[in-house]
Design a protein around this motif. Structure first.
Motif, PDB file in Angstrom:
ATOM      1  N   THR A 114      -6.976  22.829  12.979  1.00 28.50           N
ATOM      2  CA  THR A 114      -5.992  23.912  13.159  1.00 28.50           C
ATOM      3  C   THR A 114      -6.836  24.839  14.168  1.00 28.50           C
ATOM      4  O   THR A 114      -8.080  24.790  14.526  1.00 28.50           O
ATOM      5  N   ILE A 115      -6.025  25.751  14.848  1.00 28.50           N
ATOM      6  CA  ILE A 115      -6.560  26.559  16.096  1.00 28.50           C
ATOM      7  C   ILE A 115      -5.963  27.900  15.652  1.00 28.50           C
ATOM      8  O   ILE A 115      -4.899  28.150  15.376  1.00 28.50           O
ATOM      9  N   PRO A 116      -6.774  29.039  15.454  1.00 25.84           N
ATOM     10  CA  PRO A 116      -6.470  30.352  14.952  1.00 25.84           C
ATOM     11  C   PRO A 116      -5.379  30.758  15.952  1.00 25.84           C
ATOM     12  O   PRO A 116      -5.347  30.755  17.364  1.00 25.84           O
ATOM     13  N   ASP A 117      -4.480  31.537  15.413  1.00 23.53           N
ATOM     14  CA  ASP A 117      -3.435  32.259  16.509  1.00 23.53           C
ATOM     15  C   ASP A 117      -4.283  33.343  17.400  1.00 23.53           C
ATOM     16  O   ASP A 117      -4.966  33.987  16.879  1.00 23.53           O
ATOM     17  N   TRP A 118      -3.564  33.602  18.610  1.00 27.85           N
ATOM     18  CA  TRP A 118      -4.040  34.706  19.280  1.00 27.85           C
ATOM     19  C   TRP A 118      -2.837  35.672  19.144  1.00 27.85           C
ATOM     20  O   TRP A 118      -2.090  35.507  20.074  1.00 27.85           O
ATOM     21  N   VAL A 119      -3.147  36.732  18.484  1.00 28.91           N
ATOM     22  CA  VAL A 119      -2.100  37.448  18.150  1.00 28.91           C
ATOM     23  C   VAL A 119      -2.625  39.028  18.058  1.00 28.91           C
ATOM     24  O   VAL A 119      -3.874  39.061  17.728  1.00 28.91           O
ATOM     25  N   ARG A 120      -1.721  40.083  18.438  1.00 26.93           N
ATOM     26  CA  ARG A 120      -2.326  41.545  17.920  1.00 26.93           C
ATOM     27  C   ARG A 120      -0.898  42.285  17.850  1.00 26.93           C
ATOM     28  O   ARG A 120      -0.012  41.962  18.575  1.00 26.93           O
ATOM     29  N   PRO A 121      -0.933  43.277  17.390  1.00 26.08           N
ATOM     30  CA  PRO A 121       0.437  44.008  17.265  1.00 26.08           C
ATOM     31  C   PRO A 121       0.895  44.467  18.598  1.00 26.08           C
ATOM     32  O   PRO A 121       0.047  44.899  19.437  1.00 26.08           O
ATOM     33  N   GLY A 122       2.231  44.408  18.703  1.00 25.35           N
ATOM     34  CA  GLY A 122       2.830  45.129  19.774  1.00 25.35           C
ATOM     35  C   GLY A 122       2.922  44.114  20.876  1.00 25.35           C
ATOM     36  O   GLY A 122       2.984  44.648  22.210  1.00 25.35           O
ATOM     37  N   LEU A 123       2.784  42.906  20.912  1.00 26.68           N
ATOM     38  CA  LEU A 123       2.963  41.820  21.873  1.00 26.68           C
ATOM     39  C   LEU A 123       4.218  42.047  22.825  1.00 26.68           C
ATOM     40  O   LEU A 123       5.298  42.351  22.081  1.00 26.68           O
ATOM     41  N   ARG A 124       4.350  41.674  23.987  1.00 27.02           N
ATOM     42  CA  ARG A 124       5.478  41.619  24.690  1.00 27.02           C
ATOM     43  C   ARG A 124       6.357  40.339  24.534  1.00 27.02           C
ATOM     44  O   ARG A 124       7.466  40.154  23.931  1.00 27.02           O
ATOM     45  N   VAL A 125       5.400  39.179  24.460  1.00 28.63           N
ATOM     46  CA  VAL A 125       5.987  37.763  24.011  1.00 28.63           C
ATOM     47  C   VAL A 125       4.861  37.244  23.115  1.00 28.63           C
ATOM     48  O   VAL A 125       3.666  37.192  23.753  1.00 28.63           O
ATOM     49  N   LEU A 126       5.296  36.635  22.172  1.00 29.42           N
ATOM     50  CA  LEU A 126       4.567  35.573  21.657  1.00 29.42           C
ATOM     51  C   LEU A 126       5.164  34.204  21.605  1.00 29.42           C
ATOM     52  O   LEU A 126       6.120  33.770  21.522  1.00 29.42           O
ATOM     53  N   ALA A 186       7.960  27.027  36.051  1.00 31.65           N
ATOM     54  CA  ALA A 186       7.704  28.401  36.261  1.00 31.65           C
ATOM     55  C   ALA A 186       8.880  29.138  36.638  1.00 31.65           C
ATOM     56  O   ALA A 186       9.037  30.346  36.204  1.00 31.65           O
ATOM     57  N   GLU A 187      10.165  28.403  37.104  1.00 34.93           N
ATOM     58  CA  GLU A 187      11.439  29.119  37.151  1.00 34.93           C
ATOM     59  C   GLU A 187      11.823  29.686  35.787  1.00 34.93           C
ATOM     60  O   GLU A 187      12.655  30.883  35.404  1.00 34.93           O
ATOM     61  N   GLU A 188      11.860  28.703  34.892  1.00 32.30           N
ATOM     62  CA  GLU A 188      12.226  29.205  33.221  1.00 32.30           C
ATOM     63  C   GLU A 188      11.309  30.166  32.778  1.00 32.30           C
ATOM     64  O   GLU A 188      11.806  31.030  32.372  1.00 32.30           O
ATOM     65  N   PHE A 189      10.078  30.101  32.799  1.00 32.60           N
ATOM     66  CA  PHE A 189       9.133  31.180  32.545  1.00 32.60           C
ATOM     67  C   PHE A 189       9.443  32.417  33.330  1.00 32.60           C
ATOM     68  O   PHE A 189       9.583  33.606  32.521  1.00 32.60           O
ATOM     69  N   ALA A 190       9.914  32.371  34.440  1.00 33.53           N
ATOM     70  CA  ALA A 190      10.314  33.600  35.300  1.00 33.53           C
ATOM     71  C   ALA A 190      11.486  34.324  34.536  1.00 33.53           C
ATOM     72  O   ALA A 190      11.708  35.399  34.604  1.00 33.53           O
ATOM     73  N   ARG A 191      12.650  33.493  34.300  1.00 36.10           N
ATOM     74  CA  ARG A 191      13.747  33.956  33.770  1.00 36.10           C
ATOM     75  C   ARG A 191      13.396  34.930  32.616  1.00 36.10           C
ATOM     76  O   ARG A 191      13.948  35.790  32.355  1.00 36.10           O
ATOM     77  N   LEU A 192      12.641  34.463  31.567  1.00 39.13           N
ATOM     78  CA  LEU A 192      12.083  35.075  30.343  1.00 39.13           C
ATOM     79  C   LEU A 192      11.190  36.229  30.882  1.00 39.13           C
ATOM     80  O   LEU A 192      11.628  37.435  30.427  1.00 39.13           O
ATOM     81  N   ARG A 193      10.400  36.256  31.878  1.00 42.64           N
ATOM     82  CA  ARG A 193       9.835  37.485  32.269  1.00 42.64           C
ATOM     83  C   ARG A 193      10.724  38.460  32.989  1.00 42.64           C
ATOM     84  O   ARG A 193      10.643  39.704  32.558  1.00 42.64           O
ATOM     85  N   ASP A 194      11.766  38.178  33.564  1.00 41.73           N
ATOM     86  CA  ASP A 194      12.800  39.191  34.047  1.00 41.73           C
ATOM     87  C   ASP A 194      13.322  39.914  32.872  1.00 41.73           C
ATOM     88  O   ASP A 194      13.616  40.995  32.839  1.00 41.73           O
ATOM     89  N   GLU A 195      13.930  39.162  31.981  1.00 45.14           N
ATOM     90  CA  GLU A 195      14.323  39.771  30.691  1.00 45.14           C
ATOM     91  C   GLU A 195      13.331  40.602  29.856  1.00 45.14           C
ATOM     92  O   GLU A 195      13.557  41.841  29.502  1.00 45.14           O
ATOM     93  N   VAL A 196      11.989  40.360  29.910  1.00 48.53           N
ATOM     94  CA  VAL A 196      11.098  41.210  29.122  1.00 48.53           C
ATOM     95  C   VAL A 196      11.055  42.374  30.017  1.00 48.53           C
ATOM     96  O   VAL A 196      10.690  43.363  29.487  1.00 48.53           O
ATOM     97  N   GLU A 197      10.844  42.135  31.338  1.00 43.62           N
ATOM     98  CA  GLU A 197      10.688  43.363  31.908  1.00 43.62           C
ATOM     99  C   GLU A 197      11.828  44.459  32.236  1.00 43.62           C
ATOM    100  O   GLU A 197      11.556  45.826  32.262  1.00 43.62           O
ATOM    101  N   ARG A 198      12.910  44.064  31.776  1.00 43.92           N
ATOM    102  CA  ARG A 198      14.128  44.895  31.845  1.00 43.92           C
ATOM    103  C   ARG A 198      14.118  45.516  30.421  1.00 43.92           C
ATOM    104  O   ARG A 198      15.029  46.389  30.202  1.00 43.92           O
ATOM    105  N   GLY A 199      13.620  44.849  29.601  1.00 44.84           N
ATOM    106  CA  GLY A 199      13.283  45.560  28.181  1.00 44.84           C
ATOM    107  C   GLY A 199      14.692  45.386  27.407  1.00 44.84           C
ATOM    108  O   GLY A 199      14.936  46.201  26.478  1.00 44.84           O
ATOM    109  N   ARG A 200      15.433  44.107  27.762  1.00 38.62           N
ATOM    110  CA  ARG A 200      16.511  43.777  27.171  1.00 38.62           C
ATOM    111  C   ARG A 200      16.192  42.982  25.834  1.00 38.62           C
ATOM    112  O   ARG A 200      15.129  42.263  25.894  1.00 38.62           O
TER     113      ARG A 200
END
Length: 198
Positions: free
Chosen positions: A31-43, A184-198
Motif C-alpha cells: 500500500t501507499i500512504p494517502d497524500w492528503v491535508r485538510p482544505g484540498l481543492r481536489v482529492l 488533459a482536456e478532461e482534466f481542464a474541464r474539472l479545473r475550470d469548475e474548481v476555479e469557478r468555485g462551483r
C-alpha cells in the motif's frame, strides 16, 4: 554500479532509485500512504496503485503514467510535477488517494467487492479531510464502487463525503481510449469548475 548511480541521483534531486524488475514483482499487495491535508481543492482518487508505484511508494510512479503530464497540461500546475513531489502537490491544494489500497499488476484484478468497500472507505476519508472536489480516475471503477452503471466521465450528481464528484479517465497507458491531449482536456474541464468555485 547502476544502483549506486541511481542512489546518487536520488540524493541530488529527490528522485528515488529506479526499482529492479524483481523489486517491482515483489511489490504486489503493498500500500501507499494517502497524500492528503485538510482544505484540498481536489482529492484525486486512483483505482489502486500499480506494482511500480508499490515498489517506489509513489502515486502514479511508473514512467510514462500520464497523470502528471495531464495535470500540468490542464493547468492544474504551472509546471510538470514529478511523482516524488508530494509537498509541491499538496501546496497547490491537490491530494491523492485510491479506491483500493493494495497494489496489483492491473486494475482488472480488483474484485467488485473490493471496489464497493473502497467506495465506502472513500466516503469516510473524504468527510474527514474535507476537499471541495473528489475526482475518481476511472469510469469503470467508479461505476462498480458506487453502483452507478450508467455514469459517464464528467461531473456527477453524487457527493462523496460531502465533496462534489467528478469522474476523469484513467491516466494509465493501458487506457488507449484517451490520448494525453484528450486526458488533459478532461482534466481542464474539472479545473475550470474548481476555479469557478462551483
Amino acid at each position: 554500479m547502476a544502483r549506486e548511480n541511481d542512489a546518487k541521483e536520488a540524493d541530488r534531486d529527490g528522485r528515488p532509485p529506479r526499482p529492479t524488475p524483481q523489486e517491482v514483482a515483489a511489490a504486489e499487495g503493498r500500500t501507499i500512504p494517502d497524500w492528503v491535508r485538510p482544505g484540498l481543492r481536489v482529492l484525486f482518487c486512483g483505482l489502486n496503485p500499480g506494482l511500480y508505484s508499490g515498489a517506489t511508494g509513489l502515486h502514479f510512479g511508473r514512467p510514462g503514467n500520464r497523470f502528471w503530464p495531464a495535470l500540468h497540461l490542464s493547468r492544474f500546475t504551472e509546471r510538470r510535477l514529478e511523482p516524488w513531489e508530494r509537498d509541491a502537490l499538496l501546496d497547490r491544494g491537490l491530494g491523492i488517494t485510491n479506491l483500493v489500497a493494495r497494489t496489483t499488476a492491473r486494475a482488472a484484478e480488483l474484485t467488485r467487492e473490493e471496489l464497493v468497500a473502497g467506495g465506502r472507505a472513500l466516503e469516510t476519508r473524504t468527510a474527514r479531510v474535507g476537499p471541495a472536489w473528489v475526482a475518481v480516475l476511472g469510469i469503470t471503477g467508479y461505476r462498480a464502487a458506487f453502483d452507478e452503471p450508467s455514469a459517464v466521465v464528467g461531473p456527477q450528481e453524487r457527493r462523496i463525503g460531502g465533496a462534489r464528484t467528478w469522474v476523469l479517465p484513467n491516466p494509465s497507458g493501458l487506457n488507449a481510449h484517451f490520448t494525453l491531449p484528450r486526458l488533459a482536456e478532461e482534466f481542464a474541464r474539472l479545473r475550470d469548475e474548481v476555479e469557478r468555485g462551483r
